[in-house]
Design a protein around this motif. Sequence first.
Motif: not given
Length: 339
Positions: A296-325
Amino acid sequence: MNLMMRSLPKQMWEQAKPFLKYPTSLLNKELHKPWKQPRNNKVVFIMGATGTGKSRLSIDLATIFQAEIINSDKIQIYKGLDILTNKVTKEEQCGIPHHLLSIVNPNVDYTTKDFCLMATHGVESILQKEKLPIIVGGSNSYIESLVMDPKYGFKSKFDCCFLWVDVNFHVLKKFVAHRVDKMVQSGLVEEIREVFDPYNSDYTRGIRQAIGVAELDNYFRNEKFLLDHSSRVNGLQNAIKEIKKNTCNLANKQIQKIHCLRDLKGWDLNRIDATQILKDRNKDAADQAWQEMVVKPSLEVVTRFLSNTNDLEFDLSARSRVLTRTMIRNGCTFIPIAT
């Protein structure tokens, strides 16, 4: 032909050929993948001591962000000793392309320069395919040279994000010792016996630099003189103790190097604490802790890095579901808790 690649020794040139089907110049357009992350010239590094879970995290992130992985472990670059070097298996790779892994002849001298040249070219090739390069491994000297040496121009070409998977050293020591025991059960001694050369005691070149090869040297040389079972057992146990001690020493040096990069050289490292995962012996609980405390914290860091923002809504559960699928679709099984 890329001028950078011309300077590689002939053997390294052969190893680099798989990269050459892709142009070396980087696209100037924005690169978009799932969740529309702009990733032009962006590179993620995963650092940490041996046994902290770097490989597992790299595969988790690569599955989500459609990335490719470049190995920066100077021993895993060599072919062979898969048990000793704890390489991820094809199954554990989950279909994620891994570069600079098991590509070099065991007796070749692979230098920091070789790594920097091939890693830079690999990053360019991965970006050209509109994927995210993830560089992962415990050889911090490789990473430091790649990033800091001006002749490679890495910092001027690429925007870098550094994840540091950290584990309390006292906890890590116990885990490392346990992992060596598991390696022995998996055939470590027999694997190292295959590279033992009674006429060569040089353990400073090629794959023979790996911790475990030199430690078993004395045991192999004297094995035929150990006539009773007790002597052979004691000799082997002493060698295994040396492997554990030197692996812990390596982990300590790796941690000290990371602290140096952060505290003295000013690297912006995003620390991810994975201590609890190694403490928990229950697999289900450990997997849950891994998702919450590391992924979870790693996804947050990388998502913000790729999005060039420190103020990003982050939905871990949605991404976790994608990861699992995605992992189920690829027939992938989770790799061990920490590698």
